[in-house]
Design a protein around this motif. Structure first.
Motif, PDB file in Angstrom:
ATOM      1  N   GLN A 205      68.829 -23.477  19.203  1.00  0.00           N
ATOM      2  CA  GLN A 205      68.186 -24.287  20.230  1.00  0.00           C
ATOM      3  C   GLN A 205      69.093 -25.428  20.692  1.00  0.00           C
ATOM      4  N   LYS A 206      69.819 -26.040  19.773  1.00  0.00           N
ATOM      5  CA  LYS A 206      70.765 -27.092  20.159  1.00  0.00           C
ATOM      6  C   LYS A 206      71.780 -26.563  21.168  1.00  0.00           C
ATOM      7  N   LYS A 207      72.316 -25.383  20.868  1.00  0.00           N
ATOM      8  CA  LYS A 207      73.317 -24.781  21.751  1.00  0.00           C
ATOM      9  C   LYS A 207      72.705 -24.414  23.095  1.00  0.00           C
ATOM     10  N   ASP A 208      71.487 -23.887  23.068  1.00  0.00           N
ATOM     11  CA  ASP A 208      70.822 -23.509  24.317  1.00  0.00           C
ATOM     12  C   ASP A 208      70.563 -24.738  25.191  1.00  0.00           C
ATOM     13  N   PHE A 209      70.103 -25.817  24.577  1.00  0.00           N
ATOM     14  CA  PHE A 209      69.876 -27.049  25.335  1.00  0.00           C
ATOM     15  C   PHE A 209      71.188 -27.574  25.915  1.00  0.00           C
ATOM     16  N   LEU A 210      72.247 -27.548  25.095  1.00  0.00           N
ATOM     17  CA  LEU A 210      73.534 -28.064  25.553  1.00  0.00           C
ATOM     18  C   LEU A 210      74.069 -27.256  26.729  1.00  0.00           C
ATOM     19  N   SER A 211      73.818 -25.951  26.712  1.00  0.00           N
ATOM     20  CA  SER A 211      74.265 -25.108  27.824  1.00  0.00           C
ATOM     21  C   SER A 211      73.564 -25.475  29.128  1.00  0.00           C
ATOM     22  N   GLN A 212      72.425 -26.180  29.000  1.00  0.00           N
ATOM     23  CA  GLN A 212      71.680 -26.649  30.176  1.00  0.00           C
ATOM     24  C   GLN A 212      72.008 -28.114  30.494  1.00  0.00           C
ATOM     25  N   GLY A 213      72.972 -28.693  29.751  1.00  0.00           N
ATOM     26  CA  GLY A 213      73.345 -30.085  29.985  1.00  0.00           C
ATOM     27  C   GLY A 213      72.447 -31.081  29.282  1.00  0.00           C
ATOM     28  N   ILE A 214      71.683 -30.611  28.279  1.00  0.00           N
ATOM     29  CA  ILE A 214      70.748 -31.475  27.550  1.00  0.00           C
ATOM     30  C   ILE A 214      71.236 -31.625  26.115  1.00  0.00           C
ATOM     31  N   LEU A 215      71.475 -32.868  25.701  1.00  0.00           N
ATOM     32  CA  LEU A 215      71.972 -33.131  24.352  1.00  0.00           C
ATOM     33  C   LEU A 215      70.795 -33.402  23.421  1.00  0.00           C
ATOM     34  N   VAL A 216      70.634 -32.529  22.434  1.00  0.00           N
ATOM     35  CA  VAL A 216      69.552 -32.657  21.456  1.00  0.00           C
ATOM     36  C   VAL A 216      70.157 -32.669  20.060  1.00  0.00           C
ATOM     37  N   ASN A 217      69.743 -33.643  19.265  1.00  0.00           N
ATOM     38  CA  ASN A 217      70.232 -33.719  17.887  1.00  0.00           C
ATOM     39  C   ASN A 217      69.133 -33.373  16.882  1.00  0.00           C
ATOM     40  N   LYS A 218      67.911 -33.855  17.161  1.00  0.00           N
ATOM     41  CA  LYS A 218      66.802 -33.629  16.226  1.00  0.00           C
ATOM     42  C   LYS A 218      65.557 -33.141  16.962  1.00  0.00           C
ATOM     43  N   PHE A 219      64.712 -32.450  16.202  1.00  0.00           N
ATOM     44  CA  PHE A 219      63.472 -31.884  16.729  1.00  0.00           C
ATOM     45  C   PHE A 219      62.274 -32.461  15.978  1.00  0.00           C
ATOM     46  N   ASP A 220      61.117 -32.460  16.648  1.00  0.00           N
ATOM     47  CA  ASP A 220      59.842 -32.750  15.987  1.00  0.00           C
ATOM     48  C   ASP A 220      59.167 -31.420  15.665  1.00  0.00           C
ATOM     49  N   LEU A 221      58.797 -31.222  14.404  1.00  0.00           N
ATOM     50  CA  LEU A 221      58.181 -29.964  13.979  1.00  0.00           C
ATOM     51  C   LEU A 221      56.676 -30.132  13.815  1.00  0.00           C
ATOM     52  N   ILE A 222      55.922 -29.188  14.362  1.00  0.00           N
ATOM     53  CA  ILE A 222      54.482 -29.086  14.098  1.00  0.00           C
ATOM     54  C   ILE A 222      54.283 -27.774  13.347  1.00  0.00           C
ATOM     55  N   THR A 223      53.810 -27.870  12.117  1.00  0.00           N
ATOM     56  CA  THR A 223      53.752 -26.702  11.248  1.00  0.00           C
ATOM     57  C   THR A 223      52.325 -26.438  10.785  1.00  0.00           C
ATOM     58  N   HIS A 224      51.998 -25.168  10.653  1.00  0.00           N
ATOM     59  CA  HIS A 224      50.659 -24.798  10.191  1.00  0.00           C
ATOM     60  C   HIS A 224      50.763 -23.941   8.938  1.00  0.00           C
ATOM     61  N   SER A 225      49.947 -24.278   7.945  1.00  0.00           N
ATOM     62  CA  SER A 225      49.792 -23.467   6.735  1.00  0.00           C
ATOM     63  C   SER A 225      51.147 -23.207   6.054  1.00  0.00           C
ATOM     64  N   MET A 226      51.480 -21.957   5.814  1.00  0.00           N
ATOM     65  CA  MET A 226      52.739 -21.621   5.156  1.00  0.00           C
ATOM     66  C   MET A 226      53.938 -22.137   5.948  1.00  0.00           C
ATOM     67  N   GLY A 227      53.782 -22.307   7.245  1.00  0.00           N
ATOM     68  CA  GLY A 227      54.873 -22.841   8.065  1.00  0.00           C
ATOM     69  C   GLY A 227      55.328 -24.213   7.594  1.00  0.00           C
ATOM     70  N   GLY A 228      54.399 -24.996   7.040  1.00  0.00           N
ATOM     71  CA  GLY A 228      54.769 -26.292   6.496  1.00  0.00           C
ATOM     72  C   GLY A 228      55.652 -26.175   5.265  1.00  0.00           C
ATOM     73  N   LEU A 229      55.389 -25.155   4.448  1.00  0.00           N
ATOM     74  CA  LEU A 229      56.219 -24.917   3.265  1.00  0.00           C
ATOM     75  C   LEU A 229      57.607 -24.443   3.669  1.00  0.00           C
ATOM     76  N   VAL A 230      57.663 -23.652   4.730  1.00  0.00           N
ATOM     77  CA  VAL A 230      58.957 -23.219   5.274  1.00  0.00           C
ATOM     78  C   VAL A 230      59.766 -24.440   5.713  1.00  0.00           C
TER      79      VAL A 230
END
Length: 382
Positions: A205-230
């Protein structure tokens, strides 16, 4: 030795010492004279991003932007030792250092550090920042304009679900101005597998954003159930120390200590993940306790929500009290725990466990959590 010879020797030593000091401090002396006497009004300054393809940045302090200012005369000659002042639009972050002198190549380098998007000055345009470089003592300047956006939101689904489970929440959060993306992974292959998928996904995702001229270093995660353990498995791993790409994790009905319902689920499913969700599995007994901060990274802002009559996650299992993180409980439906549902396996449908993903009160609370600073987990002693 005569008096005259002694005097001449002293004079020689003083001259030699003066020449040595001039040699050692030549650059500083040269810089002083250039700065003091050079006609700066005939100079030009040019400010640009080191990564010139970028036009938009995710506004949070770890997402630093590097800029270069170049000073030239009217003939294009690079001019060293010129003092340059830097500033960003008021309330939109800082430039470090605020003052710098051009080097022997007529260049100087600075860093722009943005504020969190939700902390940007209400008096300024919250969608862009103007960074200005000015030659000290003159009105000569150059500017760079950057669009500012919130950190992208990544949804991480739970056991035997897909990204579709977030459709309603995705639509709501997107309407608030956030860019939302979802991780799809095979949740039956185990939590470690899901963590690796999450790591690769964020890097892509960082690379994809950068290819669009958008610099992203960190993401906010919303996780459900087992996704939180992941998310916990990845963010508490040694690999994470290198990537450092999560700003917040918001847990929704996550069995942080496992789920007793997983024991019933083993009668219906035979995959690796259902076994890992059993409370006495090594994941909770030995793996998490031996990772960063006992399995909850203290460098990541954290929120924790639970549905009141959750069929999969008990209040005790959801709790993160050990790290000082409060569990917020929401009523999203009626209590479905009955002997009939338990014995028939209908409890596995878990309407409240999934209902937290389709509740307007929860949606508004998540939006609030994205739009403010959340607490960091306390540092624990293993």
């Amino acid at each position: 030795m005569s008096v005259r010879q002694v005097r001449n020797r002293k004079i020689f030593i003083m001259i030699a010492l003066s020449l040595f000091l001039l040699f050692v401090h030549f650059r500083q002396i040269n810089a002083f004279f250039i700065g003091a006497f050079y006609n700066k009004n005939n100079l030009n300054i040019y400010l640009d991003l080191i990564n010139s393809q970028v036009h938009t940045i995710s506004s949070e302090p770890s997402n630093k932007v590097y800029l270069k200012a170049v000073v030239k005369d009217a003939n294009g000659k690079l001019i060293p030792h010129i003092e340059v002042n830097f500033e960003a639009s008021k309330g939109m972050g800082t430039v470090q250092p605020a003052k710098a002198a051009t080097d022997s190549r007529g260049e100087c380098f600075v860093t722009y550090v943005p504020e969190y998007y939700y902390n940007l000055s209400p008096d300024a345009n919250p969608r862009h920042v103007v960074i200005t470089a000015s030659i000290a003592g003159t009105d000569t300047n150059s500017t760079v304009k950057l669009n500012l956006v919130p950190a992208p939101v990544v949804f991480v689904h739970g056991y035997r679900e897909t990204a579709d489970v977030f459709d309603n929440l995705n639509e709501f959060i997107s309407s608030k101005g956030y860019t939302c993306i979802s991780l799809n992974y095979d949740s039956t292959l185990g939590i470690e597998h899901g963590a690796k998928e999450l790591e690769l996904f964020l890097q892509k995702q960082k690379k994809d954003f950068l290819s669009q001229g958008i610099l992203v270093n960190k993401f906010d995660l919303i996780t459900h159930s087992m996704g939180g353990l992941v998310a916990r498995y990845y963010s508490a791993s040694q690999n994470y120390l290198k990537n450092d790409d999560i700003n917040k994790i918001i847990f929704l009905s996550v069995p942080h200590k496992g789920s007793v319902l997983a024991s019933i689920g083993e009668e219906y499913f035979k995959d690796k993940s259902i076994k890992e969700l059993v409370p006495d599995n090594e994941l909770f007994v030995s793996i998490f306790p031996n990772t960063i901060n006992g399995g909850l990274n203290n460098s990541i802002q954290t929120g924790n929500l639970l549905s009141q009559y959750d069929e999969v996650v008990t209040n005790e299992s959801a709790a993160l009290d050990k790290w000082g993180i409060k569990t917020e409980i929401f009523n999203v439906g009626e209590n479905s725990f009955t002997v009939h549902n338990l014995l028939s396996g209908n409890i596995l449908d878990a309407p409240n466990h999934k209902g937290i993903l389709n509740n307007s009160t929860v949606f508004n609370r998540i939006a609030e959590m994205l739009n403010t600073n959340l607490p960091y987990p306390a540092v624990i002693n293993k």
